[in-house]
Write a protein that holds these residues in place. Structure first.
Motif: not given
Ligand code: MN
Length: 211
Positions: A147, A149-151, A164, A124-125, A142-143, A115
């Motif tokens: 990696k 990411s935030i959703e 995911r 971002q969170w 996580t992928d 990040f």
């Protein structure tokens, strides 16, 4: 066949998250809101596991919810989603002392560095939480390559329905924070960062990446 799911055992006492969240909120959230989704799901399980359709776990049901008949699919999404989401929410939280003493693995620490900085992650969170209109959730995902990411998601939806892998979540339905913060969702999110169960999140990351 999946039957009779139960409420999780919390890793903290009901008063253990104060002053972030008081024990009354924890009690109502777990024993009323979460319990209601759980009761609905347990009632639904025998009705959706028919004609050769069976699920081995809650995660299996969520990943394969397309196998549920059309008439019962939305109820399955709503209740299985909310049970999964709340299970992960309780696992995501811990006391301030536990949060501060957590030992992240070097692999997870490196992934979090993706990040840019911890401050950037928090920014971002928080933006995801504030921009989620109405009821929903924020996710760290996580992928397969590790990696992060935030959703965000609405209502009962979560990243697992879409293939995911979630690692942690924050409930931004009003029932999660209204008694403590009223309409001030931003204040709830600011306090959330002090009570994250980094040990759980880091361990989950390591298991998912080496699985
Ligand atoms: Mn909730």
């Amino acid at each position: 066949m999946l039957t009779n799911l139960t409420l999780p055992t919390l890793n903290f006492e009901p008063a253990g998250l104060a002053p972030f969240i008081n024990s009354q909120t924890i009690d109502i959230h777990l024993n009323k809101h979460h319990q209601t989704y759980l009761t609905n799901l347990n009632n639904l399980l025998p009705l959706i596991q028919v004609d050769g359709v069976e699920f081995s776990s809650l995660e299996d049901l969520i990943i394969n919810v397309d196998r549920v008949s059309e008439g019962k699919k939305q109820a399955a999404i709503n209740n299985a989603g909310q049970v999964y989401n709340h299970n992960l929410y309780w696992d995501t939280l811990t006391t301030k002392a536990n949060s501060e003493s957590a030992k992240m693995s070097s692999a997870f620490g490196s992934a979090l560095d993706g990040f840019g900085s911890y401050e950037e992650f928090k920014k971002q969170w928080k933006e995801a939480g504030l921009s989620q209109f109405g009821s929903g959730w924020v996710w760290l995902v996580t992928d397969k390559d590790g990696k992060l990411s935030i959703e965000k998601s609405s209502n009962a939806d979560n990243p697992l329905f879409h293939g995911r892998q979630p690692l942690m979540t924050m409930d931004v339905w009003e029932h999660a924070y209204y008694l403590d913060y009223q309409n001030k969702r931003a204040d709830y999110i600011d306090q959330f960062f002090g009570y994250i169960n980094w040990q759980f999140v880091s361990d989950s990351f390591d298991k998912k990446i080496t699985a």
